[in-house]
Write a protein that holds these residues in place. Structure first.
Motif, PDB file in Angstrom:
ATOM      1  N   LYS A   1     -62.268   8.254 -32.077  1.00 30.78           N
ATOM      2  CA  LYS A   1     -63.107   8.470 -30.877  1.00 30.78           C
ATOM      3  C   LYS A   1     -64.552   7.989 -31.043  1.00 30.78           C
ATOM      4  O   LYS A   1     -65.204   7.634 -30.073  1.00 30.78           O
TER       5      LYS A   1
ATOM      6  N   GLY B   1     -52.882   8.346 -22.516  1.00 33.58           N
ATOM      7  CA  GLY B   1     -54.176   8.086 -23.161  1.00 33.58           C
ATOM      8  C   GLY B   1     -54.434   6.599 -23.277  1.00 33.58           C
ATOM      9  O   GLY B   1     -53.519   5.780 -23.259  1.00 33.58           O
ATOM     10  N   ASP B   2     -55.705   6.281 -23.381  1.00 37.58           N
ATOM     11  CA  ASP B   2     -56.095   4.892 -23.575  1.00 37.58           C
ATOM     12  C   ASP B   2     -57.097   4.873 -24.719  1.00 37.58           C
ATOM     13  O   ASP B   2     -58.165   5.460 -24.570  1.00 37.58           O
ATOM     14  N   PRO B   3     -56.794   4.326 -25.891  1.00 41.77           N
ATOM     15  CA  PRO B   3     -55.742   3.368 -26.211  1.00 41.77           C
ATOM     16  C   PRO B   3     -54.477   3.931 -26.885  1.00 41.77           C
ATOM     17  O   PRO B   3     -53.764   3.180 -27.557  1.00 41.77           O
ATOM     18  N   GLU B   4     -54.134   5.207 -26.655  1.00 36.78           N
ATOM     19  CA  GLU B   4     -52.875   5.697 -27.243  1.00 36.78           C
ATOM     20  C   GLU B   4     -51.658   4.962 -26.667  1.00 36.78           C
ATOM     21  O   GLU B   4     -50.683   4.686 -27.373  1.00 36.78           O
TER      22      GLU B   4
ATOM     23  N   PHE C   1     -50.966  15.087 -21.742  1.00 38.63           N
ATOM     24  CA  PHE C   1     -51.532  14.574 -22.996  1.00 38.63           C
ATOM     25  C   PHE C   1     -52.200  15.771 -23.645  1.00 38.63           C
ATOM     26  O   PHE C   1     -53.139  16.342 -23.094  1.00 38.63           O
TER      27      PHE C   1
ATOM     28  N   ARG D   1     -52.433  12.477 -17.961  1.00 38.59           N
ATOM     29  CA  ARG D   1     -52.109  11.043 -17.827  1.00 38.59           C
ATOM     30  C   ARG D   1     -51.951  10.492 -19.232  1.00 38.59           C
ATOM     31  O   ARG D   1     -52.242  11.176 -20.212  1.00 38.59           O
TER      32      ARG D   1
ATOM     33  N   GLY E   1     -64.312   6.520 -25.292  1.00 35.83           N
ATOM     34  CA  GLY E   1     -62.960   6.735 -24.781  1.00 35.83           C
ATOM     35  C   GLY E   1     -61.903   6.513 -25.849  1.00 35.83           C
ATOM     36  O   GLY E   1     -60.738   6.872 -25.673  1.00 35.83           O
TER      37      GLY E   1
ATOM     38  N   ASN F   1     -55.002  16.409 -20.993  1.00 36.35           N
ATOM     39  CA  ASN F   1     -55.200  15.376 -19.980  1.00 36.35           C
ATOM     40  C   ASN F   1     -53.882  15.260 -19.224  1.00 36.35           C
ATOM     41  O   ASN F   1     -52.826  15.621 -19.758  1.00 36.35           O
TER      42      ASN F   1
HETATM   43  N1  GLY Z   1     -58.133   8.088 -25.873  1.00 36.99           N
HETATM   44  C1  GLY Z   1     -58.404   9.341 -25.277  1.00 36.99           C
HETATM   45  C2  GLY Z   1     -58.100   9.447 -23.851  1.00 36.99           C
HETATM   46  O1  GLY Z   1     -57.403   8.652 -23.260  1.00 36.99           O
HETATM   47  O2  GLY Z   1     -58.572  10.414 -23.234  1.00 36.99           O
END
Ligand code: GLY
Ligand code: AMP
Length: 419
Positions: free
Chosen positions: A214, A289-292, A269, A287, A226, A285
């Motif tokens: 992070k 994750g980005d970049p998961e 998430f 939705r 993010g 979360n």
């Molecule tokens: N990578 C963390 C998020 O999508 O919140």
């Protein structure tokens, strides 16, 4: 079959890439999309919070299924609106999206169902919040209740900093209405991990866990972002720990939503803090994750559209997710200055002649005539797989080394095992 993806980041590009491998061969649309997505999808310039515009487009184009990338449209009720118009849309409705839209809502839920999480208190008055500080030690985590574009969590090292933060949030309203309510939360130490799950209302089905980096700079220095890179599968969560997570965290979630008649379908998430045997929920979360997503979908062997069908049909209990034995690494290339101020519009070089076995997901790009230019803080998610983590990492960085744009920055220690 026509599928609309709402969003413009690496997550949405990775979703489109995964859909392009589906046996259903969907025709893909993205709103608003980006330069990378435009190779797989028809991009339409509708903003993610323009719910009326998205709905009008989906009706006119006869979209069969809509997938929602970011949280904002979910919290704004895009699912409720699409469903009322008779459209199929994958994601939680506005009531269920409160798990991301309100930190106080989530903390209350976690406490009601005895799901392990840090001690906290919620305040709507600054005087009470200042008084409440006495019950906490430092560092102290202060969270704006509502959505604050990923910036609403402040870690105060001292009482002076905490007092200033409360004034900023609750009086100066630096994050607008998001800070009218604040959560004070005990600081948890440990390693974070991301467990992304499919939820159909009665079953919660976790995907292979991922690790996200992070902080902006190598060695976990700098501001929270993010996410500057990810790898999957997680080395932090083994099978024994995953069983414990299922029992103490995921199953009670289903009990809770059923008891409270929260109709949750889509992705949950679960952000976890892991300290030895101790596992706590830091956040939910609603939705991917980005970049998961970039390192997860690439390893998922199931057809994504089949799993989504199972969510709609409430048959997730009969789905078995299977994962390739490979490891995946994603390195984010960001604009200089991110996550604070940065410039856009820099030409990206090297994408066309790239050698290496991997995928460059576009996070913030657009086309300017025939050039691909930067258009966000996070620009590219350079992703590769390998038979072990070291080879996946080497392959991802090999591609990164061939891509340039003015001011580009990236962490050099993603998936490096001695950090
Ligand atoms: N990578 C963390 C998020 O999508 O919140
Ligand atoms: P959140 O938006 O709640 O995920 O918080 C953003 C980030 O702040 C998390 O990913 C953690 O890195 C950090 N964070 C949030 N809550 C805590 C906590 N209680 N203890 C330590 N770090 C935290």
């Amino acid at each position: 079959m026509k599928v609309l993806i709402i969003g413009s980041g690496g997550r949405e590009h990775a979703i489109a890439h995964k859909l392009s491998m589906s046996h259903k061969s969907p025709e893909i649309f993205a709103a608003p999309g980006n330069a990378g997505l435009s190779k797989l999808a028809t991009c339409v310039p509708i903003a993610v919070d323009d719910i009326d515009g998205l709905l009008a487009f989906a009706l006119k184009t006869q979209i069969d299924l809509t997938l929602v990338g970011p949280e904002l449209p979910l919290v704004l009720g895009v699912v409720d609106r699409f469903e009322a118009a008779g459209l199929r849309i994958f994601g939680p409705n506005a009531k269920a999206a409160q798990f991301e839209g309100s930190k106080a809502f989530t903390k209350d839920f976690l406490n009601r169902y005895h799901i392990p999480t840090a001690k906290s208190a919620t305040y709507t008055s600054i005087n009470e919040a200042l008084e409440g500080l006495k019950a906490f030690d430092y560092p102290l985590v202060i969270k704006a209740d509502g959505l604050a574009a990923g910036k609403g969590v402040i870690i105060a090292e001292t009482e002076t900093e905490a007092i200033k933060t409360l004034h900023d949030l609750m009086e100066a309203h630096v994050f607008g209405a998001a800070g009218s309510k604040v959560v004070l939360e005990a600081f948890l130490k440990g390693i974070e991990a991301s467990v992304l799950c499919f939820v159909d209302g009665v079953t919660i089905l976790p995907m292979s866990p991922a690790q996200d980096y992070k902080k902006a700079y190598d060695g976990d220095l700098g501001l929270n972002t993010g996410g500057m890179g990810t790898y999957s599968p997680s080395r932090v969560i083994d099978e024994v720990l995953m069983d414990k997570i299922q029992e103490t965290i995921l199953n009670p979630f289903i009990v809770g939503i059923q008891k409270e008649a929260i109709d949750f379908k889509g992705i949950l998430f679960v952000g976890l803090m892991i300290d030895g045997e101790d596992v706590n929920v830091i956040e939910y979360n609603v939705r991917l994750g980005d970049p998961e997503t970039e390192v997860t979908l690439i390893r998922m062997e199931n057809d994504l559209l089949d799993v989504i069908d199972a969510v709609f049909n409430q048959t997730l209990d009969s789905v078995k997710l299977t994962w390739s034995r490979s490891h995946a690494v994603c390195v984010i290339m960001a604009s200089g200055g991110y996550p604070e101020s940065y410039e856009k519009g820099k030409t990206i070089h090297g994408l066309d002649q790239l050698s290496g076995d991997g995928w460059v997901y576009h996070c913030g790009t657009r086309l300017k005539e025939s050039d691909v230019v930067t258009d966000g803080g996070r620009v590219l998610g350079v992703t590769a797989t390998g038979e072990d983590l070291a080879s996946a990492r080497a392959a991802a960085y090999h591609m990164v080394s061939q891509i340039t744009f003015e001011g580009a920055m990236f962490r050099t220690d993603i998936a490096k095992m001695d950090v």
